[in-house]
Design an enzyme around this catalytic site. Structure first.
Site, PDB file in Angstrom:
ATOM      1  N   ASP A 144       0.936  -1.336   0.128  1.00 46.12           N
ATOM      2  CA  ASP A 144      -0.014  -0.052  -0.104  1.00 46.12           C
ATOM      3  C   ASP A 144       0.850   1.275  -0.060  1.00 46.12           C
ATOM      4  OD1 ASP A 144      -2.398  -1.272   0.184  1.00 46.12           O
ATOM      5  OD2 ASP A 144      -2.010  -1.679   2.359  1.00 46.12           O
TER       6      ASP A 144
ATOM      7  N   MET B 247      -6.638  -2.903  -5.012  1.00 47.33           N
ATOM      8  CA  MET B 247      -6.334  -3.089  -3.418  1.00 47.33           C
ATOM      9  C   MET B 247      -6.006  -1.349  -2.861  1.00 47.33           C
ATOM     10  SD  MET B 247      -4.424  -6.522  -2.540  1.00 47.33           S
ATOM     11  CE  MET B 247      -5.324  -8.199  -2.208  1.00 47.33           C
ATOM     12  N   GLY B 248      -5.871  -1.494  -1.650  1.00 50.48           N
ATOM     13  CA  GLY B 248      -5.789  -0.158  -1.145  1.00 50.48           C
ATOM     14  C   GLY B 248      -6.881   0.417  -0.430  1.00 50.48           C
ATOM     15  N   ARG B 249      -7.370  -0.162   0.662  1.00 48.27           N
ATOM     16  CA  ARG B 249      -8.695   0.187   1.084  1.00 48.27           C
ATOM     17  C   ARG B 249      -8.576   1.593   1.979  1.00 48.27           C
ATOM     18  NH1 ARG B 249     -12.667  -3.422   2.592  1.00 48.27           N
ATOM     19  NH2 ARG B 249     -11.141  -4.908   2.124  1.00 48.27           N
TER      20      ARG B 249
ATOM     21  N   ARG C 263      -0.375  -8.940  -5.342  1.00 48.31           N
ATOM     22  CA  ARG C 263       0.600  -8.967  -4.435  1.00 48.31           C
ATOM     23  C   ARG C 263       1.477 -10.411  -4.493  1.00 48.31           C
ATOM     24  NH1 ARG C 263      -3.172  -9.142   0.835  1.00 48.31           N
ATOM     25  NH2 ARG C 263      -3.621 -11.385   1.021  1.00 48.31           N
TER      26      ARG C 263
END
Lengths: 430, 430
Positions: free
Chosen positions: A144, A194-196, A305
């Site tokens: 992230d 991704m990357g909340r 990932r």
């Protein structure tokens, strides 16, 4: 310390394609200080392995297998965990000290993000209180890129991010071929990243198209746009180009419409419920597109990932060096540091490896720079591209194949003899 | 025919990572017969481009750009479409003849699956009725491997399948590193594969682990298992190994539980609704796993058919040769054939290129061989592995990079001058 002490290395949290490269860096560098470091153990599945006294003997591994760690993605080699060591879990902390003492461990390398640096720091402090000489050192890792500060002074970027950025650059290129070819029937392709909490991952989609030739729209969590604004943007792009690629953060706020009921009438959310991608695709298809055909989507998952071939060679090298640096810091500077990557000035991309106090990292928080978000809120700026582009590298990593399959490191499962009583980690008790 | 006639090549349906390699095969082979073939046009977005008289001039493309087609995935180069030419759409068929006649087209190469072979056959017949000399030739393509017969006599396998099989072999390897590393918190990883009607794609997951060392379960559409049986299987694997990887077909029948309501109370289905993966993940998490942690999942999407670096070198070569073969058939045998790949006997993998009547392909139907499904219904047999393994190839394809990005073919958008009146395809009329 007077004589060599043993070493424990452990990983925490979600993996990255280069997490094993940092592990290799630690293992290699330890050999440079034979009077300082003794046997190296890995906590099998991170701190859980320490708590359960499952210590994988890394000194017994064949070196040709260890070399393969460089291009072995994710955490299958020594495992990771999401076990949280909360402040109140006194017994867990005491257990760690007990296991370290029993195995004559004087060095603890902990690979993870902000939380892990906090844990490493606490373990070191408790060890000092209990009279155990322990050098705790952090090795940074997160896809992230949310470790450190927003000014990039503590650390420029975290190992793992460059590879995920490269994944997005290359995946969006492929998706553009798909979308360009299929646009009469499927003019809109929605890809969820991704990357909340922070926008670095979806932002990397821009690296696929730095000259802005694709009909690409990027929705960060930080964009502040509504689903309705998104639909308007997409329809405008369809009128102009006949097609549109949307890259959207899993943390994008879709509002109430994002809720969905399963067949039992339960509201579904999160990774196992309805995703942002699905909500957006359904919304676009329900609202009517300004072109023939329908929207399709895909939630990119753990492959971002764990994909070996999308790893960045720059990231692989930096992950290795940051692991090596952590060992040098531990040997020469003592406890309480995390190794870092800092960018040198000048037009060519160059980095140096440095250190920062664990405590400072643990208390830092990074946000995506507001001035890297474009005015229309559906793109990032060239400043972001200049920051992220060098992290991708220039070439494919040399992932070896054997019989057509990827040849990953497979370590021998040789554990240290147990010396303590069996223990159930606090969070796992009834 | 007395003098050289022009050529139209067009693609139909979903793309593959090697569809452009077949296109290159056609373009290269045409040059071997300068007295037979004139200018080569591509239907821009398949048969839609023919109907709309959007004919991309392929003879005007720089050869260095055309060389890149070998490693350019999906259909971005000349486009594809899902436009169905139904039997009753007389005006559409007549329009094709009109456009072909106007541009002196004597050869039509159609790249697609069973339906496309049927279309090509119908176009050729109508042309004959209308006094237009037209040689229609099929070039096989489908990632599903569902072209031809179940005995593999018409065609052994279809270009596109080998690359998707390789995608699954390599992706499952990566996923195994992820799952092995993350198993304390996320012990179950569910990956959904394409192949709504036939099991060849999910079956290829077995290629990741031919010696059966992973805790891998494969659910074909043909498995005939219930969601409950799946949950029991997964829990048994969790008790034995502490983790489980499930590869499941998008066509797996989840029964009524698969339905889900959106916030408007509408039932959601299909690609934009609730997926098999989501249903399975929710079901497993609701039922309780025989291990700590939860199930996670991912729906592999269009990346399985558009990822350049996962393309199989064997598939790239075969796709090229099958394109070349189609041209030789057209030049030497006349109309009504599809080029094919047949496997030679013997232990080493060898193929020869042959032909089959379009009509025979159009009327054939392939199913996944029942005796390639293992007795427990959650695996495929070694016979399947022996069939599919050679299609993966041994090495990474040489996908060129420039500035760190994949360098794909980008053709000049130079179209033939229009000679017919504007036309709206029948299915697009109000």
């Amino acid at each position: 310390m007077s004589k060599a002490k043993n070493v424990v290395v452990a990983q925490s949290g979600g993996p990255s394609p280069v997490i094993n490269s940092s592990l290799l860096g630690v293992l290699d560098a330890v050999k440079d200080f034979p009077k300082t470091f003794g046997t190296v153990y890995a906590g099998w599945h991170g701190i859980e392995g320490v708590l359960k006294e499952e210590l994988l003997d890394m000194s017994a591994q064949p070196s040709e297998e260890l070399r393969l760690l460089r291009t072995t993605p994710a955490a299958g080699a020594i495992g990771t965990c999401r076990y949280k060591l909360k402040t109140g879990q006194t017994e867990d902390y005491e257990r760690i000290i007990e296991v370290f003492r029993a195995h004559d461990v004087g060095y603890f390398f902990y690979n993870g993000g902000n939380d892990s640096m906090d844990t490493a720091n606490k373990v070191a402090k408790l060890a000092a209180e209990r009279g155990l000489e322990l050098v705790a050192t952090g090795v940074p890792k997160t896809i992230d890129n949310d470790v450190g500060d927003s000014e990039f002074k503590l650390i420029d970027h975290t190992p793992g991010y460059g590879s995920v950025a490269r994944y997005w650059a290359l995946i969006v290129q492929n998706a553009n071929e798909e979308n360009r070819g299929a646009c009469p029937s499927d003019p809109v392709l929605v890809l969820q990243a991704m990357g909340r909490k922070i926008g670095f991952i979806p932002a990397a989609a821009r690296l696929a198209d730095p000259n802005r030739e694709m009909p690409l729209q990027i929705y960060l969590r930080e964009s502040g746009l509504t689903l309705d604004a998104l639909a308007d943007n997409v329809n405008r792009q369809l009128k102009a180009d006949g097609r549109c690629i949307v890259v959207i953060s899993e943390g994008f706020d879709v509002g109430e419409i994002g809720e969905s009921k399963d067949s039992f009438g339960h509201t579904q959310f999160s990774s196992s419920g309805t995703t942002v991608e699905q909500t957006v695709v359904n919304y676009l298809n329900g609202k009517g597109l300004a072109a023939r055909g329908s929207a399709r989507g895909q939630v990119m998952g753990t492959d971002q990932r764990d994909t070996a071939i999308y790893a960045s060679t720059v990231d692989i090298d930096e992950a290795y060096e940051v692991g090596r640096k952590a060992v040098r810091i531990a040997a020469e500077e003592g406890s309480g540091w995390m190794s870092t990557i800092l960018r040198e000035g000048g037009s060519a991309y160059r980095v140096r490896y440095d250190k920062v106090p664990l405590e400072e990292v643990a208390n830092s928080e990074r946000s995506f720079p507001e001035d890297w978000i474009a005015k229309d809120r559906i793109d990032v700026t060239d400043d972001f591209v200049r920051y992220a582009r060098p992290l991708m590298g220039e070439s494919w990593p040399a992932v070896p194949l054997a019989g057509g399959l990827q040849r990953f490191a497979r370590l021998g499962m040789s554990f240290a003899d147990t010396k303590c009583k069996p223990y159930v980690p606090q969070a796992y008790r009834k």
